[in-house]
Design a protein around this motif. Sequence first.
Motif, PDB file in Angstrom:
ATOM      1  N   GLY A  82       0.818  -1.189  -0.067  1.00 21.59           N
ATOM      2  CA  GLY A  82       0.091  -0.002   0.199  1.00 21.59           C
ATOM      3  C   GLY A  82       0.848   1.283  -0.197  1.00 21.59           C
ATOM      4  O   GLY A  82       1.976   1.323   0.561  1.00 21.59           O
ATOM      5  N   THR A  83       0.604   2.208  -0.613  1.00 19.16           N
ATOM      6  CA  THR A  83       0.902   3.523  -0.892  1.00 19.16           C
ATOM      7  C   THR A  83       0.117   4.582  -0.213  1.00 19.16           C
ATOM      8  O   THR A  83      -0.999   4.527  -0.531  1.00 19.16           O
ATOM      9  CB  THR A  83       1.355   3.895  -2.153  1.00 19.16           C
ATOM     10  OG1 THR A  83       2.300   2.813  -2.717  1.00 19.16           O
ATOM     11  CG2 THR A  83       2.171   5.243  -2.304  1.00 19.16           C
ATOM     12  N   ALA A  84       0.637   5.595   0.651  1.00 18.04           N
ATOM     13  CA  ALA A  84      -0.397   6.754   1.094  1.00 18.04           C
ATOM     14  C   ALA A  84      -1.002   7.435   0.024  1.00 18.04           C
ATOM     15  O   ALA A  84       0.008   7.779  -0.995  1.00 18.04           O
ATOM     16  CB  ALA A  84       0.626   7.433   1.972  1.00 18.04           C
ATOM     17  N   PRO A  85      -2.320   7.802   0.274  1.00 13.84           N
ATOM     18  CA  PRO A  85      -2.787   8.430  -0.955  1.00 13.84           C
ATOM     19  C   PRO A  85      -2.174   9.680  -1.508  1.00 13.84           C
ATOM     20  O   PRO A  85      -2.084   9.739  -2.734  1.00 13.84           O
ATOM     21  CB  PRO A  85      -4.175   8.782  -0.318  1.00 13.84           C
ATOM     22  CG  PRO A  85      -4.627   7.884   0.696  1.00 13.84           C
ATOM     23  CD  PRO A  85      -2.974   7.371   1.141  1.00 13.84           C
ATOM     24  N   ALA A  86      -1.370  10.635  -0.665  1.00 16.60           N
ATOM     25  CA  ALA A  86      -0.722  11.608  -0.984  1.00 16.60           C
ATOM     26  C   ALA A  86       0.522  11.396  -1.920  1.00 16.60           C
ATOM     27  O   ALA A  86       0.959  12.236  -2.642  1.00 16.60           O
ATOM     28  CB  ALA A  86      -0.081  12.409   0.100  1.00 16.60           C
ATOM     29  N   ALA A  87       0.991  10.130  -1.788  1.00 16.06           N
ATOM     30  CA  ALA A  87       2.195   9.629  -2.426  1.00 16.06           C
ATOM     31  C   ALA A  87       1.940   8.783  -3.856  1.00 16.06           C
ATOM     32  O   ALA A  87       2.736   8.255  -4.566  1.00 16.06           O
ATOM     33  CB  ALA A  87       3.173   8.897  -1.593  1.00 16.06           C
ATOM     34  N   GLU A  88       0.796   8.612  -4.232  1.00 20.76           N
ATOM     35  CA  GLU A  88       0.346   7.678  -5.072  1.00 20.76           C
ATOM     36  C   GLU A  88       0.689   8.550  -6.578  1.00 20.76           C
ATOM     37  O   GLU A  88       0.656   9.626  -6.622  1.00 20.76           O
ATOM     38  CB  GLU A  88      -1.287   7.870  -5.277  1.00 20.76           C
ATOM     39  CG  GLU A  88      -1.687   6.556  -4.336  1.00 20.76           C
ATOM     40  CD  GLU A  88      -3.283   6.522  -4.303  1.00 20.76           C
ATOM     41  OE1 GLU A  88      -3.878   7.121  -5.119  1.00 20.76           O
ATOM     42  OE2 GLU A  88      -3.772   5.593  -3.487  1.00 20.76           O
ATOM     43  N   GLY A  89       1.291   7.697  -7.545  1.00 17.87           N
ATOM     44  CA  GLY A  89       1.754   8.086  -8.684  1.00 17.87           C
ATOM     45  C   GLY A  89       3.258   8.616  -8.761  1.00 17.87           C
ATOM     46  O   GLY A  89       3.848   9.047  -9.530  1.00 17.87           O
ATOM     47  N   SER A  90       3.698   8.420  -7.488  1.00 15.59           N
ATOM     48  CA  SER A  90       5.378   8.837  -7.319  1.00 15.59           C
ATOM     49  C   SER A  90       6.189   7.813  -7.790  1.00 15.59           C
ATOM     50  O   SER A  90       7.299   8.077  -7.940  1.00 15.59           O
ATOM     51  CB  SER A  90       5.413   9.040  -6.031  1.00 15.59           C
ATOM     52  OG  SER A  90       5.251   7.891  -5.068  1.00 15.59           O
ATOM     53  N   GLY A  91       5.719   6.548  -7.795  1.00 14.55           N
ATOM     54  CA  GLY A  91       6.489   5.441  -8.384  1.00 14.55           C
ATOM     55  C   GLY A  91       7.046   4.657  -7.244  1.00 14.55           C
ATOM     56  O   GLY A  91       7.867   3.497  -7.299  1.00 14.55           O
ATOM     57  N   ILE A  92       6.572   5.039  -5.827  1.00 18.43           N
ATOM     58  CA  ILE A  92       7.048   4.270  -4.784  1.00 18.43           C
ATOM     59  C   ILE A  92       6.606   2.641  -4.945  1.00 18.43           C
ATOM     60  O   ILE A  92       7.451   1.951  -4.604  1.00 18.43           O
ATOM     61  CB  ILE A  92       6.279   4.869  -3.428  1.00 18.43           C
ATOM     62  CG1 ILE A  92       7.263   6.160  -3.280  1.00 18.43           C
ATOM     63  CG2 ILE A  92       6.284   3.739  -2.365  1.00 18.43           C
ATOM     64  CD1 ILE A  92       6.515   6.884  -2.084  1.00 18.43           C
ATOM     65  N   GLY A  93       5.265   2.486  -5.468  1.00 12.38           N
ATOM     66  CA  GLY A  93       4.693   1.301  -5.289  1.00 12.38           C
ATOM     67  C   GLY A  93       5.657   0.134  -6.341  1.00 12.38           C
ATOM     68  O   GLY A  93       5.847  -0.878  -5.842  1.00 12.38           O
TER      69      GLY A  93
END
Length: 310
Positions: A247-258
């Motif tokens: 899971g990725t924090a909603p504020a970090a979605e689209g950052s490539g973390i996942g």
Amino acid sequence: MDAEITVTELTADLVPSVVQLCQQALDLPEDAAEAASIVDVLWPRAADRPVVGLGAYRGADLVGALICSMSSAEPGIGHVDLVAVLPDQRRQGVGRALLRRAERVLAERGATEVLLAGNPPYYAWPGIDVRYTPAVCAALAIGYQQDRTAWNMTADLSYDGSPALRSTEAGERRLAGQGVTVRRAEPADLPALTAFARSTFGGTWDGELAGSVGRADAGCHLAERDGAVLGFAAYGSSRPSWFGPMGTAPAAEGSGIGGVLLRRCLRDQRAAGLDRAEIGWVGPVPFYSGSAGARIERVFFLYRRVLPTT
């Protein structure tokens, strides 16, 4: 033939016998190979909720086994987590006898409805794999109704050039430039990880994280900024070959973390000797397809039945 079947509650010392039966009774090779892990996650490791093992005997021979449990999240819901019957004993009433006894056992513990579906955080399948066709037929025959469909995706870890094993170095450098650190999670990180999972996603992911961090054949990677968790990806909680949750924090979605966290985990699984990883109970199919070249491979039907009132 039903009169020849005796169903009894199993004691914990019979776990090895149930594992041996599952190695013979689970038709799909990937399930039979992980029989020990499957039984462990469903029975001994699930000791913090009501769990009952049932055995079907013909004389002194164990010919079938069932593990059932009560939901810790939904009052009144019982789950059948595993049914396994030896191939030469099928279509002789063994599975039916086990299921009927499980319904009584669960009703005694407060169940008003029984699901043939995974009971997170301790589960080995979302439901009945459609390739276990006799089990699907048996569920329908005794009054269970299909409730939902779920699926797993498979990531190919068998060759160096697999999309699942693409380097994360560039992504990690880019994230570092944004103040984001990506690293392997350690047991000391578990309180922060579970708090993040509970507050951000709810559900039972905190329990699955507890089954991944610091365990053999399992692990977790996390992303953080200024000490705050932004995302995690874990593997091995339910079965060594399974990836998830992540899971990725909603504020970090689209950052490539996942994608970075996912492929770090998949590389761990390959290093452990796996040539494929199953991404269990998948939600975002396009994400896993794009990030790891994963494909839908296993499909599961989930069933439920309201227990009759007496």
